[in-house]
Design a protein around this motif. Structure first.
Motif, PDB file in Angstrom:
ATOM      1  N   TYR A  29       0.803  -1.204   0.000  1.00 29.38           N
ATOM      2  CA  TYR A  29       0.000   0.000   0.000  1.00 29.38           C
ATOM      3  C   TYR A  29       0.844   1.266   0.000  1.00 29.38           C
ATOM      4  CZ  TYR A  29      -3.703  -3.259   1.137  1.00 29.38           C
ATOM      5  OH  TYR A  29      -4.585  -4.306   1.108  1.00 29.38           O
ATOM      6  N   SER A  30       2.148   1.147  -0.011  1.00 22.89           N
ATOM      7  CA  SER A  30       2.974   2.347   0.032  1.00 22.89           C
ATOM      8  C   SER A  30       4.015   2.321  -1.075  1.00 22.89           C
ATOM      9  CB  SER A  30       3.661   2.476   1.394  1.00 22.89           C
ATOM     10  OG  SER A  30       4.653   1.485   1.562  1.00 22.89           O
ATOM     11  N   ASN A  31       4.297   3.504  -1.625  1.00 22.06           N
ATOM     12  CA  ASN A  31       5.362   3.655  -2.606  1.00 22.06           C
ATOM     13  C   ASN A  31       6.659   4.102  -1.983  1.00 22.06           C
ATOM     14  OD1 ASN A  31       3.867   2.932  -4.895  1.00 22.06           O
ATOM     15  ND2 ASN A  31       3.100   5.011  -5.167  1.00 22.06           N
ATOM     16  N   GLY A  32       6.546   4.781  -0.863  1.00 22.91           N
ATOM     17  CA  GLY A  32       7.747   5.312  -0.246  1.00 22.91           C
ATOM     18  C   GLY A  32       7.618   5.428   1.253  1.00 22.91           C
ATOM     19  N   MET A  33       8.764   5.594   1.877  1.00 22.79           N
ATOM     20  CA  MET A  33       8.843   5.713   3.324  1.00 22.79           C
ATOM     21  C   MET A  33       9.688   6.930   3.672  1.00 22.79           C
ATOM     22  SD  MET A  33       7.261   2.996   4.483  1.00 22.79           S
ATOM     23  CE  MET A  33       7.891   2.847   6.146  1.00 22.79           C
ATOM     24  N   ALA A  34       9.359   7.527   4.787  1.00 22.52           N
ATOM     25  CA  ALA A  34      10.132   8.681   5.233  1.00 22.52           C
ATOM     26  C   ALA A  34      10.365   8.619   6.726  1.00 22.52           C
ATOM     27  CB  ALA A  34       9.410   9.971   4.869  1.00 22.52           C
ATOM     28  N   TRP A  35      11.366   9.369   7.142  1.00 18.73           N
ATOM     29  CA  TRP A  35      11.642   9.558   8.558  1.00 18.73           C
ATOM     30  C   TRP A  35      11.392  11.024   8.897  1.00 18.73           C
ATOM     31  CZ3 TRP A  35      12.676   5.742  11.989  1.00 18.73           C
ATOM     32  CH2 TRP A  35      13.090   4.503  11.479  1.00 18.73           C
ATOM     33  N   PHE A  36      10.702  11.222  10.000  1.00 20.30           N
ATOM     34  CA  PHE A  36      10.480  12.547  10.565  1.00 20.30           C
ATOM     35  C   PHE A  36      10.992  12.518  12.002  1.00 20.30           C
ATOM     36  CE2 PHE A  36       7.615  14.900   7.650  1.00 20.30           C
ATOM     37  CZ  PHE A  36       7.350  13.900   6.734  1.00 20.30           C
ATOM     38  N   ARG A  37      11.154  13.688  12.567  1.00 21.49           N
ATOM     39  CA  ARG A  37      11.516  13.761  13.975  1.00 21.49           C
ATOM     40  C   ARG A  37      10.825  14.950  14.611  1.00 21.49           C
ATOM     41  NH1 ARG A  37      17.930  15.467  13.420  1.00 21.49           N
ATOM     42  NH2 ARG A  37      17.604  17.608  12.682  1.00 21.49           N
ATOM     43  N   GLN A  38      10.631  14.835  15.918  1.00 28.18           N
ATOM     44  CA  GLN A  38       9.969  15.905  16.654  1.00 28.18           C
ATOM     45  C   GLN A  38      10.650  16.085  17.997  1.00 28.18           C
ATOM     46  OE1 GLN A  38       5.726  15.406  17.128  1.00 28.18           O
ATOM     47  NE2 GLN A  38       5.448  17.596  17.398  1.00 28.18           N
ATOM     48  N   ALA A  39      11.211  17.249  18.184  1.00 24.75           N
ATOM     49  CA  ALA A  39      11.832  17.603  19.451  1.00 24.75           C
ATOM     50  C   ALA A  39      10.791  18.273  20.348  1.00 24.75           C
ATOM     51  CB  ALA A  39      13.008  18.546  19.218  1.00 24.75           C
ATOM     52  N   PRO A  40      11.001  18.260  21.660  1.00 21.64           N
ATOM     53  CA  PRO A  40      10.032  18.876  22.577  1.00 21.64           C
ATOM     54  C   PRO A  40       9.773  20.335  22.225  1.00 21.64           C
ATOM     55  CG  PRO A  40      11.606  17.569  23.796  1.00 21.64           C
ATOM     56  CD  PRO A  40      12.100  17.607  22.386  1.00 21.64           C
ATOM     57  N   GLY A  41       8.506  20.672  22.113  1.00 23.48           N
ATOM     58  CA  GLY A  41       8.124  22.055  21.840  1.00 23.48           C
ATOM     59  C   GLY A  41       8.281  22.484  20.396  1.00 23.48           C
ATOM     60  N   LYS A  42       8.646  21.548  19.523  1.00 19.22           N
ATOM     61  CA  LYS A  42       8.842  21.889  18.112  1.00 19.22           C
ATOM     62  C   LYS A  42       7.915  21.072  17.236  1.00 19.22           C
ATOM     63  CE  LYS A  42      13.662  23.362  18.473  1.00 19.22           C
ATOM     64  NZ  LYS A  42      15.026  23.237  17.891  1.00 19.22           N
ATOM     65  N   GLU A  43       7.748  21.552  16.008  1.00 14.42           N
ATOM     66  CA  GLU A  43       6.928  20.829  15.062  1.00 14.42           C
ATOM     67  C   GLU A  43       7.687  19.611  14.528  1.00 14.42           C
ATOM     68  OE1 GLU A  43       4.265  24.535  13.270  1.00 14.42           O
ATOM     69  OE2 GLU A  43       5.613  23.412  11.976  1.00 14.42           O
ATOM     70  N   ARG A  44       6.912  18.652  14.063  1.00 13.78           N
ATOM     71  CA  ARG A  44       7.510  17.482  13.452  1.00 13.78           C
ATOM     72  C   ARG A  44       8.162  17.894  12.130  1.00 13.78           C
ATOM     73  NH1 ARG A  44       4.153  11.975  13.788  1.00 13.78           N
ATOM     74  NH2 ARG A  44       4.055  12.861  15.908  1.00 13.78           N
ATOM     75  N   ASP A  89      20.100  16.771  17.389  1.00  8.67           N
ATOM     76  CA  ASP A  89      19.392  15.669  16.748  1.00  8.67           C
ATOM     77  C   ASP A  89      18.456  14.959  17.723  1.00  8.67           C
ATOM     78  OD1 ASP A  89      22.449  14.921  15.030  1.00  8.67           O
ATOM     79  OD2 ASP A  89      20.673  15.918  14.195  1.00  8.67           O
ATOM     80  N   THR A  90      18.513  15.344  18.972  1.00  9.24           N
ATOM     81  CA  THR A  90      17.648  14.737  19.983  1.00  9.24           C
ATOM     82  C   THR A  90      16.186  14.980  19.641  1.00  9.24           C
ATOM     83  OG1 THR A  90      19.291  14.935  21.743  1.00  9.24           O
ATOM     84  CG2 THR A  90      16.974  14.800  22.408  1.00  9.24           C
ATOM     85  N   ALA A  91      15.420  13.891  19.562  1.00  9.31           N
ATOM     86  CA  ALA A  91      14.011  13.978  19.185  1.00  9.31           C
ATOM     87  C   ALA A  91      13.401  12.589  19.219  1.00  9.31           C
ATOM     88  CB  ALA A  91      13.863  14.575  17.784  1.00  9.31           C
TER      89      ALA A  91
END
Length: 123
Positions: A29-44, A89-91
């Motif tokens: 069901y997917s063509n691609g994959m991604a990595w996201f990260r979210q630090a405290p108080g910040k947007e993903r 890079d902490t998230a």
């Protein structure tokens, strides 16, 4: 339905390396994959992504040259190799799946998400 499970997070020191894994079920069901990260108080934020068939990759400027995304199609697994880690890079790192033809950097472009794995880089 696509299910994603991340693993490999932990506590490391400045300059260390870490490899995250994301196992997906329902890969058809997917063509691609991604990595996201979210630090405290910040947007993903977008980290990078990869297309299953072509293996083409995309990276955010903040990680290009330090992080590498790869996939093992036989294992339905995507990896995020993180080298030269920095405290900023902490998230919580999330993997996400998309059925779009290309890898985008917006969260709304991804229909499926993992639960996240914590990465902490100490100084």
């Amino acid at each position: 339905q696509v299910q994603l499970v991340e693993s490999g997070g932990g506590l490391v020191q400045n300059g260390d390396s870490l490899r995250l894994s994301c196992v997906t079920s329902g890969r058809a069901y997917s063509n691609g994959m991604a990595w996201f990260r979210q630090a405290p108080g910040k947007e993903r934020e977008f980290v990078g992504g990869i297309l299953w068939i072509s293996g083409l990759t995309w990276y955010a400027d903040s990680v290009r040259g330090r992080f590498t995304i790869s996939r093992d199609s036989a294992k339905n697994t995507v990896y995020l190799q993180m080298n030269s880690l920095r405290p900023e890079d902490t998230a919580v790192y999330y993997c996400a799946a998309t059925d779009r033809a290309t890898i985008g950097s917006r969260t709304y472009e991804y229909a499926y998400w993992g639960q996240g794995t914590q990465v902490t880089v100490s100084s």
